[in-house]
Scaffold this active site. Structure first.
Site, mmCIF file in Angstrom:
data_model
loop_
_atom_site.group_PDB
_atom_site.id
_atom_site.type_symbol
_atom_site.label_atom_id
_atom_site.label_comp_id
_atom_site.label_asym_id
_atom_site.label_seq_id
_atom_site.Cartn_x
_atom_site.Cartn_y
_atom_site.Cartn_z
ATOM 1 N N ARG B 294 10.046 -12.555 59.924
ATOM 2 C CA ARG B 294 9.061 -12.032 61.099
ATOM 3 C C ARG B 294 9.776 -11.006 61.621
ATOM 4 N NH1 ARG B 294 9.356 -19.045 63.598
ATOM 5 N NH2 ARG B 294 7.590 -19.327 62.266
ATOM 6 N N TYR B 433 0.475 -14.394 60.085
ATOM 7 C CA TYR B 433 1.339 -14.661 59.117
ATOM 8 C C TYR B 433 2.937 -14.665 59.686
ATOM 9 C CZ TYR B 433 1.615 -9.456 57.228
ATOM 10 O OH TYR B 433 2.217 -8.253 57.211
ATOM 11 N N GLU B 434 3.001 -15.631 58.722
ATOM 12 C CA GLU B 434 5.217 -15.702 59.178
ATOM 13 C C GLU B 434 5.434 -16.316 60.154
ATOM 14 O OE1 GLU B 434 7.717 -15.761 57.036
ATOM 15 O OE2 GLU B 434 6.922 -13.773 55.582
ATOM 16 N N GLY B 435 4.011 -17.484 60.822
ATOM 17 C CA GLY B 435 3.906 -18.043 61.859
ATOM 18 C C GLY B 435 3.144 -17.454 63.152
ATOM 19 N N GLN B 440 5.101 -18.975 67.142
ATOM 20 C CA GLN B 440 6.660 -17.874 67.516
ATOM 21 C C GLN B 440 6.522 -18.541 69.362
ATOM 22 O OE1 GLN B 440 7.333 -16.244 65.690
ATOM 23 N NE2 GLN B 440 6.839 -16.817 64.257
#
Lengths: 591, 591
Positions: B294, B433-435, B440
């Protein structure tokens, strides 16, 4: 990917309650444009948009356009849709009856145009530019030229283009080099034009190019530019299209979006052209076309955001993921607060933008057709003021809204097959063509505010403030909206007053603050229309109208705008009041 | 299109003056990481980025990836660049020496990583994920697994991936269905994973997939997920790669951007896998990887904006168009106030974002290596708090910055050959992506603020406020910056305090306000670092340092941030304090 359904109910609300269709209908020129007729027209257009035009959108994006044997080819599906479109007389809906059009209000034309733009933005540019070109010829061409060109153009048998840009002359049209050499009654045009939207195609037998060029010996700069109509095919004595003229597409651009719209580099080699309007007054003639086109491009911001919203909404209702407060088991993501925030940001902005665009369209009808000259001038001033706002604010906002449309889709949004990314790519051109946002902002601050000492803007602010009494009438129910609008107005008034008293301190100030002032004006204008919508909806609810859910949603959406969108007004004001010192402080090397 | 040159001077300023390289260097683990060594490393990396990696960026975008004979092919130029990259030992720069890496601080790794990301974002994802996978194995794998996998992974001979998502399980990982069946000491994995970045390729002989799966009989939801290492090729007793395992790519996605990065659908059919960490603790293991990732994706927001800025700046210096106040004749567009505004919005945001990311990276070094346990915990709390800010704020901001990068190019920006559009397309994945940003924001509000009663946030705010004394030291020269930071802090403190006292009024409040609070925190954190930069620059100027133009630019850029960016803080606060009532008010049908 869901298909597009025109939001006819929303459009009618904006046309009737906000843009004042009844007042337009009272103009003698539009006595036939009754609310019932307009409703029937929107329903019919909605059907054509959904059934015929919208299905071509993905096809155009995937197939794109190309040059074959020296001529541009567009997808065959586009030509089929265009045939149905012209057969229905849609191309001339807001053109005058004298020119062969339907003679309906521009306001109605806008609502209908929004549908074509949502359905297929790339395709819609062809009729948009054709109508603009026809209008320029109608307003500025002599009788012979009008007789020669208008009929087939308004009918849609021929299309039209707008040829301004050259490699060295983009925003700076004074640098145009294309030459026109007199040849009998006509001219011979030679030069190269770039970024010519729908510069060539295989949907119609002829294309009429409106070309800015400089007659040999004319003054330098914009004051030496004249406008010429250059047909793709020479026009025979009987009005039919004949041999090819000396104009051809050299290439089509490989663009981020609107793949279905051929953006051409055009070469003119001694092409026969006819002067439109007076010599060396070409820019003024072009502006007739450009102001309509700017309003039209602002509307594109609304239209592409609407389509993006419809896709995002359908996905949010369908996609099951995670848990939400107050719900048993997994939920569709429309129940997640952050997804609702995104959808409401889209919905409230779209309604605000649509209303500002339509209201400006109605003003244009009054400006052209009001029986009273003073009224015409007053409406024209409002149109002049709001045109850069519609173009600049609606298109800039469309960037973040189509981005939200993708974001709602999560990972699926980044995959092209979903369609959300196409709207994002297509939308990106709207802040660039027909004058970038920077050009709109400079026009707004320079020509529309400073030139008249802020009079037109102050009149607008007074009109916005006048809504306060209506809001107050509904008490606490509209209290948040009332507070938001009053605060937004205060920010706009303060920023304008700062500009008017400070601009001559430094020649860089207008340019440095122009963008923020344009966005501030757009935000407040949007809040104004949302407040008016909330008042109209509250009145309906008080009168026990049917469709309570619709009117209640209007109020909630307006409240969202007041709570979450309008607060940015103070940030724009602060940026404006910081002036130009910091913006101008770095040397070129320090960047 | 201009080539990329890493902004080494800017990076060193951020690493030394803002992120505190000297303090990191004082940690026993990093005694070798002297400023001189770090400078030499950045110079070397900059050369590799410019000469070897950046030239592959357009190639990757145009060629993309495809499946051939059941295996993914990436452009041959990518493999060549990757070979030089691994030959230089860059893959293991911030991995521990025990694992075969260089053992340098994470802070230094970040600065270097930014260069690969700017040079070719799509390509850089391969080493990014490989490093994350290696780190997860180092932290959670048993001795046998570490001995088997770490060497070749850190060396870069094998790459790594992260397999979480399934069609029904995106943000909602509890819905994962991939199954693991015990088979001797190992497991057999069966299921389908989607959106697997660099899931397969032809650059290395083996790929180690970290896969979230559920062992038969494990609990429902996230508490039944375990993590497995699944090699593409089975590993022979001598450590070499052997036969293909039961995992293969089914397809690669057709995406808006990062075309050079193969995003795969992966099929697992009784694939041999090794348990990483404890049974049913897979998510915790994955989070080791995810938090680094992240931070890395947040950095991508910086990197892609930087590349977009370099292109826009080169164009603005080169493109001649129109006239500007105080200049004779036509000027390059960098002289137009509105173009300067756009460039300064990019420059100031990029410097702010970079500083926040690097400062977080330095905290991570202290969190892992500080000799004192309390200090480690304090730094870890800061990392936990700032990671969603870096990921969410830097990537959201990158959307508007890469859009500005296109806008500076005018019509040229919309033409793909210019390259500006690629940055815009590539950047768009980073908020997903990655949340997603929504994930977040929920993490920030739920886990990072409400869970500790706002303690970590209040500590941060106190640290930010402490800069006020330094700013005051420089008097009027930094007065605007001081005022802006104090105001931003007030807004953040007020919004946080509103949240802490109001969140339990309605379960929807945290989700409804999370996005705005995350953006508010990012803006204030950015302003904090810009203010610190202005103080450091002023100190240098007062000490008669060389390079006055650089330090003066720092102060001007910080002032621009205070004047034009920070004011949005009040808008976020107002949106937050409107709570969740309006956001939740519409029924599903009313949207």
């Amino acid at each position: 990917m869901s298909n597009y359904q025109a939001p006819v109910k929303e459009m009618l609300f904006a046309v009737k309650e906000l843009a004042g269709l009844a007042d337009v209908n009272r103009l003698p020129a539009f006595a036939d444009a009754t609310p019932d007729l307009v409703e029937a027209i929107l329903d019919e257009a909605a059907q054509l948009a959904a059934d015929v035009i919208a299905p071509t959108n993905t096809i155009g994006d995937e197939k794109g356009t190309h040059i074959e044997d020296g001529r541009v080819r567009v997808p065959a599906e586009f030509a089929a849709a265009y045939r149905e479109f012209t057969a229905g007389g849609w191309g001339g809906i807001a053109q005058s009856a004298e020119a062969g059009g339907q003679g309906l209000p521009y306001l109605v034309g806008l609502a209908v145009e929004e549908m074509w733009q949502s359905a297929n933005l790339a395709w819609s540019l062809c009729p948009l530019l054709s109508q603009g070109a026809a209008r320029a010829i109608e307003d500025h061409g002599d009788e012979v030229l009008r007789a020669l060109l208008l009929g087939p153009m308004v009918e849609g048998r021929w299309t039209g283009t707008m040829n301004l840009t050259e490699p060295q002359a983009g925003s700076d049209l004074g640098a145009v080099r294309t030459l026109a050499r007199p040849d009998g009654d006509a001219y011979r045009i030679t030069g190269q034009k770039i970024y010519i939207t729908w510069g060539d195609h295989d949907m119609t037998e002829n294309v009429i190019h409106l070309v800015l060029a400089r007659v040999e010996g004319a003054p330098e700069g914009v004051k030496g530019l004249s406008l010429f109509a250059v047909p793709k095919r020479l026009i025979n004595a009987d009005g039919s299209s004949g041999e090819l003229n000396g104009v051809r597409p050299i290439s089509v651009e490989h663009k981020l979006g609107i793949h279905g719209s051929p953006t051409c580099v055009m070469a003119y080699e001694s092409a026969l052209g006819y002067l439109v309007g007076e010599l060396n007054r070409g820019l003024a003639c072009m502006f007739t076309m450009m102001n309509h086109a700017r309003l039209g491009v602002g509307l594109e911001g609304v239209a592409i955001s609407e389509r993006s919203y419809q896709d995002a909404l359908a996905y949010a209702r369908d996609r099951v993921q995670g848990y939400a407060p107050g719900h048993q088991g997994r939920v569709s993501i429309i129940h997640h607060p952050d997804v609702r925030r995104m959808l409401l940001a889209m919905k409230s902005h779209i309604e605000a933008m649509r209303a500002v665009a339509y209201v400006t369209g109605a003003c244009l009808d009054h400006a052209h057709h009001h029986p009273d000259a003073d009224s015409r001038a007053r409406y024209q001033a409002r149109v002049d003021l709001l045109t850069p706002v519609v173009k600049g604010w609606c298109t800039e906002t469309a960037q973040s809204l189509t981005s939200l449309g993708m974001q709602v889709h999560g990972g699926m949004g980044y995959v092209e097959e979903t369609g959300a990314a196409q709207h994002y790519r297509d939308a990106r051109i709207t802040t660039i063509y027909e004058g970038t946002t920077g050009i709109q902002a400079n026009d707004f601050v320079g020509r529309k505010i400073l030139r008249d000492g802020g009079h037109a803007l102050q009149t607008l602010i007074a009109d916005i403030r006048a809504v306060d009494a209506d809001l107050a009438r509904h008490g606490d129910a509209l209290g948040t909206i009332r507070g938001g609008l009053a605060d937004g107005c205060d920010q706009l008034a303060a920023a304008a007053s700062w500009l008017l008293t400070s601009y001559d301190r430094d020649t860089s100030i207008p340019g440095a603050v122009a963008y923020s002032l344009l966005m501030l004006a757009g935000t407040v204008a949007g809040g104004w229309q949302m407040a008016r919508a909330a008042v109209a909806a509250s009145d309906r609810l008080a009168a026990d109208a049917d469709d309570r859910e619709f009117y209640e949603a209007k109020i909630i959406t307006a409240r969202f705008f007041a709570e979450q969108i309008m607060p940015v007004a103070v940030a724009y004001r602060q940026a404006i009041e910081s002036g130009s010192d910091t913006v101008m402080a770095l040397s070129e090397d320090q960047f």
